[in-house]
Structures are given as structure tokens and as C-alpha cells.
Design a protein around this motif. Structure first.
Motif, PDB file in Angstrom:
ATOM      1  N   PRO A 129       0.912  -1.425  -0.184  1.00  0.00           N
ATOM      2  CA  PRO A 129       0.121  -0.352  -0.136  1.00  0.00           C
ATOM      3  C   PRO A 129       1.066   1.638   0.139  1.00  0.00           C
ATOM      4  O   PRO A 129       0.198   2.004  -1.079  1.00  0.00           O
ATOM      5  CB  PRO A 129      -0.707  -0.033   1.567  1.00  0.00           C
ATOM      6  CG  PRO A 129      -1.102  -1.679   0.973  1.00  0.00           C
ATOM      7  CD  PRO A 129       0.787  -2.252   1.204  1.00  0.00           C
ATOM      8  N   ASP A 130       1.289   1.435   0.810  1.00  0.00           N
ATOM      9  CA  ASP A 130       2.776   1.707   1.005  1.00  0.00           C
ATOM     10  C   ASP A 130       4.211   2.417  -0.786  1.00  0.00           C
ATOM     11  O   ASP A 130       3.490   4.221  -0.959  1.00  0.00           O
ATOM     12  CB  ASP A 130       3.935   1.946   1.981  1.00  0.00           C
ATOM     13  CG  ASP A 130       3.125   2.645   3.341  1.00  0.00           C
ATOM     14  OD1 ASP A 130       1.767   3.336   3.793  1.00  0.00           O
ATOM     15  OD2 ASP A 130       3.624   2.196   4.559  1.00  0.00           O
ATOM     16  N   GLU A 131       4.047   2.357  -1.565  1.00  0.00           N
ATOM     17  CA  GLU A 131       4.131   2.271  -2.441  1.00  0.00           C
ATOM     18  C   GLU A 131       3.597   2.666  -3.529  1.00  0.00           C
ATOM     19  O   GLU A 131       3.990   3.517  -4.090  1.00  0.00           O
ATOM     20  CB  GLU A 131       4.912   0.506  -3.052  1.00  0.00           C
ATOM     21  CG  GLU A 131       6.193  -0.120  -2.301  1.00  0.00           C
ATOM     22  CD  GLU A 131       6.416  -1.104  -2.681  1.00  0.00           C
ATOM     23  OE1 GLU A 131       7.623  -1.752  -2.530  1.00  0.00           O
ATOM     24  OE2 GLU A 131       6.111  -2.506  -3.297  1.00  0.00           O
ATOM     25  N   ILE A 132       2.524   2.311  -3.263  1.00  0.00           N
ATOM     26  CA  ILE A 132       1.479   2.332  -4.436  1.00  0.00           C
ATOM     27  C   ILE A 132       0.507   3.503  -4.009  1.00  0.00           C
ATOM     28  O   ILE A 132       0.982   4.360  -5.402  1.00  0.00           O
ATOM     29  CB  ILE A 132      -0.338   1.523  -4.423  1.00  0.00           C
ATOM     30  CG1 ILE A 132       0.477  -0.112  -5.232  1.00  0.00           C
ATOM     31  CG2 ILE A 132      -1.323   1.974  -5.518  1.00  0.00           C
ATOM     32  CD1 ILE A 132      -0.252  -1.081  -4.395  1.00  0.00           C
ATOM     33  N   LEU A 133       0.856   3.968  -3.406  1.00  0.00           N
ATOM     34  CA  LEU A 133       0.592   5.443  -2.463  1.00  0.00           C
ATOM     35  C   LEU A 133       1.556   6.283  -2.970  1.00  0.00           C
ATOM     36  O   LEU A 133       0.846   7.431  -3.829  1.00  0.00           O
ATOM     37  CB  LEU A 133       0.385   5.478  -1.368  1.00  0.00           C
ATOM     38  CG  LEU A 133      -0.922   5.418  -0.923  1.00  0.00           C
ATOM     39  CD1 LEU A 133      -1.136   5.503   0.898  1.00  0.00           C
ATOM     40  CD2 LEU A 133      -2.430   5.940  -1.470  1.00  0.00           C
ATOM     41  N   GLY A 134       2.360   6.054  -3.414  1.00  0.00           N
ATOM     42  CA  GLY A 134       4.610   7.065  -3.082  1.00  0.00           C
ATOM     43  C   GLY A 134       3.745   7.331  -4.708  1.00  0.00           C
ATOM     44  O   GLY A 134       4.666   8.151  -5.150  1.00  0.00           O
ATOM     45  N   TYR A 135       3.495   5.859  -5.342  1.00  0.00           N
ATOM     46  CA  TYR A 135       4.275   6.080  -6.874  1.00  0.00           C
ATOM     47  C   TYR A 135       3.185   6.609  -7.483  1.00  0.00           C
ATOM     48  O   TYR A 135       3.070   8.059  -8.294  1.00  0.00           O
ATOM     49  CB  TYR A 135       4.298   4.684  -7.348  1.00  0.00           C
ATOM     50  CG  TYR A 135       4.378   4.281  -8.290  1.00  0.00           C
ATOM     51  CD1 TYR A 135       5.698   4.554  -9.736  1.00  0.00           C
ATOM     52  CD2 TYR A 135       2.561   4.657  -9.915  1.00  0.00           C
ATOM     53  CE1 TYR A 135       6.192   4.681 -10.965  1.00  0.00           C
ATOM     54  CE2 TYR A 135       2.980   4.121 -11.458  1.00  0.00           C
ATOM     55  CZ  TYR A 135       4.980   4.495 -11.471  1.00  0.00           C
ATOM     56  OH  TYR A 135       5.343   4.818 -12.974  1.00  0.00           O
ATOM     57  N   TYR A 136       1.489   6.585  -6.884  1.00  0.00           N
ATOM     58  CA  TYR A 136       0.286   6.927  -7.556  1.00  0.00           C
ATOM     59  C   TYR A 136       0.877   9.073  -7.323  1.00  0.00           C
ATOM     60  O   TYR A 136       0.484   9.785  -8.209  1.00  0.00           O
ATOM     61  CB  TYR A 136      -1.025   7.257  -6.951  1.00  0.00           C
ATOM     62  CG  TYR A 136      -1.805   7.470  -7.455  1.00  0.00           C
ATOM     63  CD1 TYR A 136      -2.601   7.217  -8.344  1.00  0.00           C
ATOM     64  CD2 TYR A 136      -2.609   8.746  -7.140  1.00  0.00           C
ATOM     65  CE1 TYR A 136      -4.007   7.907  -9.273  1.00  0.00           C
ATOM     66  CE2 TYR A 136      -3.306   9.585  -7.535  1.00  0.00           C
ATOM     67  CZ  TYR A 136      -3.789   8.728  -8.356  1.00  0.00           C
ATOM     68  OH  TYR A 136      -5.406   9.930  -8.824  1.00  0.00           O
ATOM     69  N   ASN A 137       1.161   9.531  -5.804  1.00  0.00           N
ATOM     70  CA  ASN A 137       1.368  10.629  -5.687  1.00  0.00           C
ATOM     71  C   ASN A 137       2.514  10.702  -6.372  1.00  0.00           C
ATOM     72  O   ASN A 137       2.424  12.835  -6.824  1.00  0.00           O
ATOM     73  CB  ASN A 137       2.044  10.927  -4.281  1.00  0.00           C
ATOM     74  CG  ASN A 137       0.373  11.096  -2.788  1.00  0.00           C
ATOM     75  OD1 ASN A 137      -0.197  10.913  -3.851  1.00  0.00           O
ATOM     76  ND2 ASN A 137       1.305  10.186  -2.023  1.00  0.00           N
ATOM     77  N   SER A 138       3.645  10.488  -7.073  1.00  0.00           N
ATOM     78  CA  SER A 138       4.170  10.671  -7.869  1.00  0.00           C
ATOM     79  C   SER A 138       4.442  11.166  -8.939  1.00  0.00           C
ATOM     80  O   SER A 138       4.967  12.085 -10.379  1.00  0.00           O
ATOM     81  CB  SER A 138       5.549  10.091  -7.922  1.00  0.00           C
ATOM     82  OG  SER A 138       5.436   8.636  -9.062  1.00  0.00           O
ATOM     83  N   LEU A 139       3.029  11.023  -9.634  1.00  0.00           N
ATOM     84  CA  LEU A 139       2.376  11.332 -11.185  1.00  0.00           C
ATOM     85  C   LEU A 139       1.510  12.373 -11.028  1.00  0.00           C
ATOM     86  O   LEU A 139       1.135  13.025 -11.984  1.00  0.00           O
ATOM     87  CB  LEU A 139       0.983  10.212 -11.177  1.00  0.00           C
ATOM     88  CG  LEU A 139       1.550   8.839 -11.507  1.00  0.00           C
ATOM     89  CD1 LEU A 139       0.159   7.899 -11.476  1.00  0.00           C
ATOM     90  CD2 LEU A 139       2.411   8.335 -12.539  1.00  0.00           C
ATOM     91  N   LYS A 140       1.772  13.153 -10.143  1.00  0.00           N
ATOM     92  CA  LYS A 140       1.383  14.517  -9.740  1.00  0.00           C
ATOM     93  C   LYS A 140      -0.835  14.671 -10.540  1.00  0.00           C
ATOM     94  O   LYS A 140      -0.168  15.840 -11.139  1.00  0.00           O
ATOM     95  CB  LYS A 140       2.509  15.023 -10.122  1.00  0.00           C
ATOM     96  CG  LYS A 140       3.848  15.682  -9.295  1.00  0.00           C
ATOM     97  CD  LYS A 140       4.338  15.904 -10.359  1.00  0.00           C
ATOM     98  CE  LYS A 140       6.159  15.908  -9.754  1.00  0.00           C
ATOM     99  NZ  LYS A 140       7.144  16.607 -10.091  1.00  0.00           N
ATOM    100  N   LEU A 141      -1.248  14.391  -9.671  1.00  0.00           N
ATOM    101  CA  LEU A 141      -2.690  14.086 -10.291  1.00  0.00           C
ATOM    102  C   LEU A 141      -3.105  15.301  -9.518  1.00  0.00           C
ATOM    103  O   LEU A 141      -3.186  15.387  -8.300  1.00  0.00           O
ATOM    104  CB  LEU A 141      -3.281  12.964 -10.685  1.00  0.00           C
ATOM    105  CG  LEU A 141      -2.247  11.971 -12.227  1.00  0.00           C
ATOM    106  CD1 LEU A 141      -2.916  10.684 -11.818  1.00  0.00           C
ATOM    107  CD2 LEU A 141      -1.719  12.125 -12.579  1.00  0.00           C
ATOM    108  N   VAL A 142      -4.639  15.457 -10.301  1.00  0.00           N
ATOM    109  CA  VAL A 142      -5.382  16.148  -9.137  1.00  0.00           C
ATOM    110  C   VAL A 142      -6.355  15.418  -8.659  1.00  0.00           C
ATOM    111  O   VAL A 142      -6.523  15.345  -7.614  1.00  0.00           O
ATOM    112  CB  VAL A 142      -5.827  17.038 -10.263  1.00  0.00           C
ATOM    113  CG1 VAL A 142      -7.435  17.794  -9.114  1.00  0.00           C
ATOM    114  CG2 VAL A 142      -5.392  18.224 -10.427  1.00  0.00           C
TER     115      VAL A 142
END
Length: 223
Positions: A129-142
């Protein structure tokens, strides 16, 4: 009169038909970049313990989350409207980022995909879960992931790991921003995502053609 009719059919009608079908493509000559140089995902593995790379591939990226089978309708929509149309393009792939612990549900989902047709080019990779959240945040999406690490939206990633979408003005001059495509709505996939994937594929076909012509010219000059 008959001669004019023949001329119309031979010359004018094809032009009208071309303009009609071309109007279905959005007004962007090149699909804008939303986020540049997003991270690789090859540290995560598939069910077969194999890595998947974004570099060098045109990727549709998704986050299904923990409620895997609840999203099977979205997966069906994505398969039918997007994957099935482009599965023969060798550099096109689907990548779904999944939370650890969903492996058994993914196996069931894969059975559904197999029943629809080929699954080659459709990948599921697993992270914490932490890896996925970190990766998603790196996409810089709204948009954000829900509490179960999922979203109905999928994203177009080009061969250079840039997230592409719509940013600017649409054909009517209205401000438009689209970072992802909602798989719940067939109309959105059909009316928007199909066109945007076509633009990316056409962009790379043109690049391949230019590179091929440049190579031919170089070889010709060396003779």
C-alpha cells in the motif's frame, strides 16, 4: 450533368468523407504532457514473478485497488473499447498496479480476460500500500486514490514515460483538462480515450517512418 456527378463521386465525396471522420479526433495535434518522466515500475513483479517496464512501451496504466472483482465491469469496458482495438500493436500494453494480497482475485480476473480473448500485453504488478500511494503521488494528478487504493480512471503513458492527456482548449475554445479516463463510462472511453490513444500511436508511427527514411538517406549518402 452525368459527367459532373461522376466527378463529384470520384473527387469531392472522398474529401467530404475524410473531413467527417477526421472530425472525430480531438483538436490537439499532439496530446499534451500532464506529468513528465514518471518513475519506472520494474521493481514490482507480475504473478509470474516477472518485471514490467514502461520505457519503450505505450502503456495504459490503472489502479484497480483491493476490491478487484467489484471492478470487473470496468475491466471489461477497458478490454472491449481500448485493448481489443490496439492489441496487435506490439509496443502497446496494459499495466494494472495491484495491492499485495489481491493475487487470488487477480487470478479470477485473468480468467475473465481469457474468456474475452488474448491476454498477451495485459499485465498485473503488485506492490505494498505505501509503495502504491507513493507511486501514485509521483504522477502529480488532481484525482486521488480511494481508501482501497483504487480509481476507475486509467492513464496514457508514452514510450518516454510521460503521462499524456488533454490540457488547453477544446474544439469549441473551452478550457479542457483531462489526466485520466473513467472506465465506468463507455461513452468516455469511446468518445475521448479511443481518439487520444490513436494520436499517440500515430505519433510513434510517424516517428518510426521518419527514422526509417533518415536511415535510408544515410545509407544512400554513404554509397
Amino acid at each position: 450533368m452525368k459527367k459532373n456527378l461522376v466527378l463529384f463521386v470520384l473527387f469531392i465525396l472522398p474529401i467530404v468523407a475524410y473531413l467527417f471522420f477526421a472530425s472525430g479526433i480531438n483538436s490537439f495535434a499532439k496530446l499534451p504532457t500532464i506529468t513528465s518522466n514518471i518513475p519506472e515500475i520494474n521493481s514490482w513483479k507480475t504473478l509470474d514473478d516477472k518485471p514490467v517496464n514502461l520505457k519503450g512501451k505505450i502503456t495504459v496504466l490503472g489502479f484497480i485497488g483491493q476490491d478487484v472483482l467489484q471492478h470487473k465491469g470496468n475491466v471489461f469496458n477497458l478490454y472491449e473499447k481500448i485493448f481489443d482495438r490496439n492489441k496487435n500493436f506490439k509496443d502497446f500494453q496494459m499495466v494494472m498496479i495491484m495491492p499485495d494480497g489481491t493475487q487470488n482475485e487477480v487470478k479470477e480476473l485473468q480468467k475473465i480476460l481469457v474468456s474475452l480473448g488474448t491476454q498477451a500485453g495485459w499485465n498485473f504488478v503488485f506492490g505494498t500500500p505505501d509503495e502504491i500511494l507513493g507511486y501514485y503521488n509521483s504522477l502529480k494528478l488532481v484525482g486521488k486514490l480511494d481508501a482501497k487504493l483504487g480509481t476507475p480512471n486509467v492513464f496514457i503513458i508514452d514510450k518516454n514515460r510521460n503521462l499524456r492527456g488533454r490540457k488547453g482548449q477544446d474544439k469549441k475554445g473551452k478550457v479542457e483538462y483531462k489526466e485520466g479516463y473513467n472506465t465506468k463510462f463507455v461513452s468516455e472511453l469511446y468518445n475521448q480515450m479511443i481518439d487520444d490513444v490513436k494520436i499517440i500511436l500515430a505519433e510513434y508511427r510517424l516517428a518510426l517512418k521518419k527514422n526509417h527514411n533518415a536511415t535510408k538517406q544515410l545509407l544512400s549518402n554513404e554509397k
